[in-house]
Design an enzyme around this catalytic site. Sequence first.
Site, PDB file in Angstrom:
ATOM      1  CB  ALA A  88      40.903  61.539  42.692  1.00 57.55           C
ATOM      2  CE1 TYR A 153      37.541  57.724  41.237  1.00 57.37           C
ATOM      3  CE2 TYR A 153      36.150  55.863  41.827  1.00 57.37           C
ATOM      4  CZ  TYR A 153      36.859  56.995  42.189  1.00 57.37           C
ATOM      5  OH  TYR A 153      36.884  57.387  43.508  1.00 57.37           O
ATOM      6  NE  ARG A 221      26.098  51.678  44.949  1.00 54.42           N
ATOM      7  CZ  ARG A 221      25.677  50.705  44.136  1.00 54.42           C
ATOM      8  NH1 ARG A 221      25.410  49.498  44.614  1.00 54.42           N
ATOM      9  NH2 ARG A 221      25.520  50.924  42.842  1.00 54.42           N
TER      10      ARG A 221
HETATM   11  N1  LIG Z   1      33.309  60.852  48.336  1.00 51.14           N
HETATM   12  C1  LIG Z   1      33.267  59.540  48.208  1.00 51.14           C
HETATM   13  O1  LIG Z   1      32.213  58.912  48.406  1.00 51.14           O
HETATM   14  C2  LIG Z   1      34.517  58.767  47.825  1.00 51.14           C
HETATM   15  C3  LIG Z   1      34.426  57.363  47.739  1.00 51.14           C
HETATM   16  C4  LIG Z   1      35.572  56.652  47.382  1.00 51.14           C
HETATM   17  C5  LIG Z   1      36.754  57.312  47.161  1.00 51.14           C
HETATM   18  N2  LIG Z   1      36.810  58.661  47.252  1.00 51.14           N
HETATM   19  C6  LIG Z   1      38.097  59.332  46.993  1.00 51.14           C
HETATM   20  O2  LIG Z   1      38.306  60.328  47.975  1.00 51.14           O
HETATM   21  C7  LIG Z   1      39.040  61.411  47.387  1.00 51.14           C
HETATM   22  C8  LIG Z   1      38.365  62.741  47.682  1.00 51.14           C
HETATM   23  O3  LIG Z   1      37.059  62.731  47.131  1.00 51.14           O
HETATM   24  P1  LIG Z   1      35.988  63.836  47.501  1.00 51.14           P
HETATM   25  O4  LIG Z   1      34.685  63.144  47.651  1.00 51.14           O
HETATM   26  O5  LIG Z   1      36.487  64.696  48.574  1.00 51.14           O
HETATM   27  O6  LIG Z   1      35.911  64.627  46.112  1.00 51.14           O
HETATM   28  P2  LIG Z   1      35.881  66.224  45.840  1.00 51.14           P
HETATM   29  O7  LIG Z   1      35.541  66.378  44.407  1.00 51.14           O
HETATM   30  O8  LIG Z   1      35.041  66.918  46.832  1.00 51.14           O
HETATM   31  O9  LIG Z   1      37.403  66.629  46.072  1.00 51.14           O
HETATM   32  C9  LIG Z   1      38.403  66.346  45.144  1.00 51.14           C
HETATM   33  C10 LIG Z   1      39.305  67.564  45.091  1.00 51.14           C
HETATM   34  O10 LIG Z   1      40.437  67.233  44.270  1.00 51.14           O
HETATM   35  C11 LIG Z   1      40.738  68.368  43.491  1.00 51.14           C
HETATM   36  N3  LIG Z   1      41.446  67.899  42.301  1.00 51.14           N
HETATM   37  C12 LIG Z   1      40.940  67.180  41.276  1.00 51.14           C
HETATM   38  N4  LIG Z   1      41.885  66.961  40.366  1.00 51.14           N
HETATM   39  C13 LIG Z   1      43.011  67.560  40.820  1.00 51.14           C
HETATM   40  C14 LIG Z   1      44.320  67.662  40.311  1.00 51.14           C
HETATM   41  N5  LIG Z   1      44.633  67.175  39.117  1.00 51.14           N
HETATM   42  N6  LIG Z   1      45.257  68.308  41.049  1.00 51.14           N
HETATM   43  C15 LIG Z   1      44.936  68.852  42.257  1.00 51.14           C
HETATM   44  N7  LIG Z   1      43.687  68.816  42.763  1.00 51.14           N
HETATM   45  C16 LIG Z   1      42.738  68.164  42.052  1.00 51.14           C
HETATM   46  C17 LIG Z   1      39.411  69.014  43.161  1.00 51.14           C
HETATM   47  O11 LIG Z   1      39.559  70.394  42.801  1.00 51.14           O
HETATM   48  C18 LIG Z   1      38.645  68.799  44.456  1.00 51.14           C
HETATM   49  O12 LIG Z   1      38.765  69.904  45.326  1.00 51.14           O
HETATM   50  C19 LIG Z   1      39.191  61.085  45.912  1.00 51.14           C
HETATM   51  O13 LIG Z   1      40.475  60.522  45.727  1.00 51.14           O
HETATM   52  C20 LIG Z   1      38.127  60.037  45.661  1.00 51.14           C
HETATM   53  O14 LIG Z   1      38.486  59.170  44.607  1.00 51.14           O
HETATM   54  C21 LIG Z   1      35.713  59.416  47.581  1.00 51.14           C
END
Ligand SMILES: NC(=O)c1ccc[n+]([C@@H]2O[C@H](COP(=O)([O-])OP(=O)(O)OC[C@H]3O[C@@H](n4cnc5c(N)ncnc54)[C@H](O)[C@@H]3O)[C@@H](O)[C@H]2O)c1
Length: 331
Positions: A88, A153, A221
């Site tokens: 994402a 988002y 939070r």
């Molecule tokens: N971390 C949080 O607190 C949190 C909270 C709510 C939701 N989320 C969701 O969890 C998921 C993972 O988040 P995270 O914290 O691990 O983030 P992160 O940034 O560590 O990981 C996201 C990964 O997605 C990859 N990515 C981005 N765009 C891409 C694309 N177009 N094609 C292929 N790969 C792509 C990036 O290279 C990265 O490795 C996301 O969908 C995020 O919206 C995370």
Amino acid sequence: MNDRTGLKNRDILITGGLGFIGSNLAHQLVQQDARVTLFDARLEPYGWNDANIRKIKDDVRIVTADVRDRDMVEKHVKGKDIVFHLAAQVGREISMQSPELDTQINCFGTLNICHACAKHGAKVVYAGSRGQIGEPQYLPVDEKHPTLPTDVYGINKLAAEKYLLLFSHIYKFGAVSLRLNNVYGPRCQMHHGFYGILNWFIGNAMQEKPITVYGDGQQTRDYVYINDVVDAFIRVAVNEKANQQIFFVGSGVETVFLDMVKTVINAVGRGSYVHVPFPSERESIDIKKFVVSCEKLFRYTGWRAQIDLKTGVNKTVEFYRQRYSDYIKNG
Ligand SMILES: NC(=O)c1ccc[n+]([C@@H]2O[C@H](COP(=O)([O-])OP(=O)(O)OC[C@H]3O[C@@H](n4cnc5c(N)ncnc54)[C@H](O)[C@@H]3O)[C@@H](O)[C@H]2O)c1
């Protein structure tokens, strides 16, 4: 972790698999002898890091590809039993500066997953977000709460969730959405505070840079530790009853932002914080109070968060002490 059965030799795709949550999930799945493929575009400024998967790199397949590429998505969903869709655009402020980018990755990318799963029948577990809710009308927020996102988002994460549930209903594949709260823990990027703020603060404190608190720090939070989140992903993936359902994943504990900052400073053993006025672009999308109820997830899977904030922050600090140069490059 009682529900963890049946993943041995299952074919699994994790989009965003080099990132924070994806790589932690991959470690657990490898331990359970699943066949794991990580699909990641290695985009900046997101959390991909080869160090995230160093221990398991010979046990997984890595595909460098973008979820916006429909052919590559289809090619790699084919033959999979389960797709964890985590790739994402993750930054809320980035989504306001570049709404088109956010829409391309979070909506079009998810539509590609929808098409591929409709064709090949894989079950999808989607990483949704608390950002889909907006400013709560009541607390704790549950799955019946109205969705009024305050940023692009949140709108696109909500749209993507709806696409998945619609396609899964019509084309008869399993889909589950986990709306995640503020996840923290080992393997989260520490280069910026666009998201993953708790980890960013740990990095600040370790480098003795003052932690910046916008406003009075009294916003609240729900912080949830990564191992609990990974457990939730796996439980819904192996639970047929969870199909077509939405669940919140959080600790269920409402924590004042400033108390989180103090917990970080205590765990690191050094560091300081300063109050600064909210930047206007941040204040307009900021949420004042947030905490969720996870009763629905408990009813379906028996899941409850196991790790409290103090324990989780201590574990996280310990991890980064050992892996400092992998995560704090300028340190
Ligand atoms: N971390 C949080 O607190 C949190 C909270 C709510 C939701 N989320 C969701 O969890 C998921 C993972 O988040 P995270 O914290 O691990 O983030 P992160 O940034 O560590 O990981 C996201 C990964 O997605 C990859 N990515 C981005 N765009 C891409 C694309 N177009 N094609 C292929 N790969 C792509 C990036 O290279 C990265 O490795 C996301 O969908 C995020 O919206 C995370």
